[in-house]
Scaffold this motif. Structure first.
Motif, PDB file in Angstrom:
ATOM      1  N   GLN A  96       0.964  -1.167  -0.017  1.00  0.00           N
ATOM      2  CA  GLN A  96       0.338   0.289   0.410  1.00  0.00           C
ATOM      3  C   GLN A  96       1.325   1.502   0.337  1.00  0.00           C
ATOM      4  O   GLN A  96       0.236   2.194  -0.419  1.00  0.00           O
TER       5      GLN A  96
ATOM      6  N   ARG B 283       3.468   3.703  -1.965  1.00  0.00           N
ATOM      7  CA  ARG B 283       3.422   4.571  -3.290  1.00  0.00           C
ATOM      8  C   ARG B 283       4.710   5.208  -2.988  1.00  0.00           C
ATOM      9  O   ARG B 283       4.763   6.112  -2.456  1.00  0.00           O
TER      10      ARG B 283
ATOM     11  N   ALA C 236      -6.927   8.493  -4.035  1.00  0.00           N
ATOM     12  CA  ALA C 236      -6.621   7.420  -4.159  1.00  0.00           C
ATOM     13  C   ALA C 236      -7.621   6.597  -3.027  1.00  0.00           C
ATOM     14  O   ALA C 236      -7.845   7.328  -1.807  1.00  0.00           O
ATOM     15  N   ASP C 237      -8.317   5.116  -3.006  1.00  0.00           N
ATOM     16  CA  ASP C 237      -8.585   4.816  -2.043  1.00  0.00           C
ATOM     17  C   ASP C 237      -7.873   3.650  -1.189  1.00  0.00           C
ATOM     18  O   ASP C 237      -6.320   3.103  -1.574  1.00  0.00           O
TER      19      ASP C 237
ATOM     20  N   GLU D 141      -7.653   1.388   0.529  1.00  0.00           N
ATOM     21  CA  GLU D 141      -6.876  -0.067   0.354  1.00  0.00           C
ATOM     22  C   GLU D 141      -5.665  -0.349  -0.736  1.00  0.00           C
ATOM     23  O   GLU D 141      -5.255  -1.178  -0.494  1.00  0.00           O
ATOM     24  N   GLU D 142      -5.651   0.635  -1.925  1.00  0.00           N
ATOM     25  CA  GLU D 142      -4.763   0.508  -2.619  1.00  0.00           C
ATOM     26  C   GLU D 142      -3.450   1.260  -2.619  1.00  0.00           C
ATOM     27  O   GLU D 142      -2.584   1.134  -2.825  1.00  0.00           O
ATOM     28  N   ILE D 143      -3.496   2.325  -2.276  1.00  0.00           N
ATOM     29  CA  ILE D 143      -2.127   3.543  -1.558  1.00  0.00           C
ATOM     30  C   ILE D 143      -2.886   4.176  -0.529  1.00  0.00           C
ATOM     31  O   ILE D 143      -3.539   4.996  -0.321  1.00  0.00           O
ATOM     32  N   ASP D 144      -2.308   3.609   1.097  1.00  0.00           N
ATOM     33  CA  ASP D 144      -2.177   4.334   1.888  1.00  0.00           C
ATOM     34  C   ASP D 144      -1.187   5.430   2.353  1.00  0.00           C
ATOM     35  O   ASP D 144      -1.936   6.084   3.191  1.00  0.00           O
TER      36      ASP D 144
END
Length: 187
Positions: A37, A39, A65-66, A68-71
């Motif tokens: 998660q 980036r 961003a979600d 769960e995708e990019i924290d």
């Protein structure tokens, strides 16, 4: 400056796994690393103005961003603000950008630099190494994720002191050994 983004990202990931996670300098980092998660963004900026543009873009990407995708996001900028004092001064610009985008309370930015120096320390004090990265780096962090992580740790206010104790025990020689070719990732 010709930048090899893959090498820069690999160096940053090695630093993350060997120092930040491996030495447990940030007890929150392992979970987002394991879940992929994080980036990694390498900026080609060679002026503070160009870096500010990249920072604003990265703040917007993280905001939209979600989780769960990019924290969280690491904005690595090897071609600008290589002098620590210039980098440190730029942090006021970073705070202003967060405020201008109305992201206060949503995203905060932590700072890492190859020559990081805490106030009141000498340049080569091992205590500074908790914030030393291979390249100047701005770490964009979701406040909500940070709050959750802090809530899961019994004494989060002790992290700084634990880091200092870890680094002092490790010493400069131990720090150098982390970067030897073939050193195993501790994450």
């Amino acid at each position: 400056m010709s930048l090899d983004h893959d090498t820069i990202i690999a160096d940053t990931q090695t630093w993350l796994t060997r120092a930040v996670i491996g030495l447990n300098l940030c007890p929150f980092a392992k979970a987002v690393h394991v879940k992929n998660q994080i980036r990694y963004r390498v900026s080609d900026a060679d002026t503070p103005e160009a870096l500010l543009e990249d920072l604003i873009a990265e703040l917007c990407i993280l905001r939209d961003a979600d989780p769960e995708e990019i924290d969280t996001s690491l904005l690595v900028h090897p071609g600008v603000l290589t002098d620590f004092m210039d980098f440190n001064d730029f942090l006021d610009v970073v705070d202003a950008a967060v405020a201008e985008l109305d992201l206060e309370g949503m995203i905060q930015v932590a700072s890492f630099h190859p020559d990081y120096q805490f106030d009141g320390t000498e340049p080569d004090d091992i205590d500074n190494y908790s914030n030393r990265s291979p390249y100047p780096t701005l770490h964009l962090i979701r406040e909500s994720s940070l709050e959750q992580a802090v809530a899961a740790i019994p004494d989060p206010e002790d992290i700084y002191e634990a880091n200092i104790a870890t680094l002092r025990k490790l010493g400069h020689e131990g720090w150098k050994k982390l970067w030897e070719v073939g050193a195993e990732d501790k994450a």
